[in-house]
Design an enzyme around this catalytic site. Structure first.
Site: not given
Length: 311
Positions: A113-115, A117, A203
């Site tokens: 997932g992006c978060y 990561t 992000m």
């Protein structure tokens, strides 16, 4: 012979970015479905079975269905959804953490997932090194561009009455929690406070730490040095010099990037620290990670087609 590649869900944000990045790459032959076929189960099954590698850019339930449609084909799969990130038989697609050989030999790879990561990029190496405790109650404060929320959230933030800030996840049951706990080898779930801001992409993930209250009172300088050692030689993950940074910004028009920058900020006495990751939620957080994993799985240079530096 070109590698036959099928992107299931190529009309979504992540799928479109992957297709754009693959333009002009002669190593791959894209298997495409027209609009009438994209939701046709038989057409999708045929494409999944005809491909050497398939990238799933789908909601979780549809990704699970696609994996079942591909069963028995021998097709290697990269899943960009959260459906298989902690599933048996799937490798976690974070080469820097799990090892490139693990990805190179994998049949089934699940993109992080992006978060997670950002969180794992900071915490996992430090827990492994014994510099941070595995049983600490970690918290995450994070903001992301709205493109990660899918078409409905994109439309909401691009409307005339777009919100300036959207906080969510107040049920404390966000789908990213299991992968953050597992791949950082933690004993407790983290407390995750995500939010969305009116920038299309980008992000910032922050983990505040009271180092003085931790066993052994970890030193911020050692944390930073350990991260630098861990990512030494990486063209994708960089550890910044906190002394040169006065502020971190997400611009509304932040350019696309597949890099991730990590920082360790600390106060004068070193009792308090803020670990921060800055990345593109559509880059290292999604499409860029899929391309990186694709390159590794195909035995190609890892950074081919990635947007690094001024690219």
């Amino acid at each position: 012979m070109a590698i036959r590649l099928f992107i299931d869900g190529a009309a979504g944000t992540t799928g479109l970015e992957i297709r754009e990045r693959l333009k002009g790459r002669s190593e791959f032959e894209l298997l495409l479905l027209d609009d009438a076929q994209r939701k046709d189960e038989n057409a999708r099954r045929d494409a999944l079975h005809a491909a050497d590698i398939a990238i799933l850019c789908l909601p979780d339930d549809a990704a699970k269905e696609a994996a079942k449609l591909a069963a028995g084909s021998g097709t290697r799969i990269i899943d960009a959804s959260s459906a298989h990130r902690v599933a048996d038989g799937w490798r976690y697609g974070f080469p820097e953490l799990v090892g490139r050989d693990t990805i190179a030999d994998a049949q089934l790879v699940s993109n992080p997932g992006c978060y997670p990561t950002g969180f794992l990029g900071l915490i996992a190496p430090l827990v492994r090194a014994g510099l941070l405790p595995a049983d600490w109650p970690y918290t995450i404060n994070a903001v992301s561009g709205y493109s990660g929320g899918g078409n409905a959230l994109i439309a909401r933030f691009e409307s005339a009455d777009a919100p300036a800030y959207r906080a969510y996840g107040f049920d404390m049951a966000h789908k990213h929690l299991p992968e953050m706990k597992r791949y950082a080898d933690l004993r407790h779930d983290v407390i995750f406070s995500p939010a969305v801001v009116p920038a299309y992409r980008g992000m910032v993930v922050e983990i505040p730490l009271h180092l003085g209250a931790m066993p052994g009172s970890p030193d911020a300088g050692r944390l930073r040095a350990s991260l630098r050692d861990f990512y030494e030689g990486s063209q994708i993950v960089k550890v910044g010099d906190d002394g040169a940074v006065n502020e971190l910004l997400l611009d509304r028009s932040t350019p696309a990037s597949d890099e991730m920058s990590l920082y360790v900020f600390a106060n004068q006495g070193g009792w308090h620290a803020r670990l921060v990751a800055v990345l593109d939620n559509l880059g290292k957080g999604a499409s860029g990670a899929a391309i990186q994993n694709l390159n590794v799985m195909c035995g190609l240079p890892e950074t081919t087609g990635l947007r690094l530096g001024n690219a």
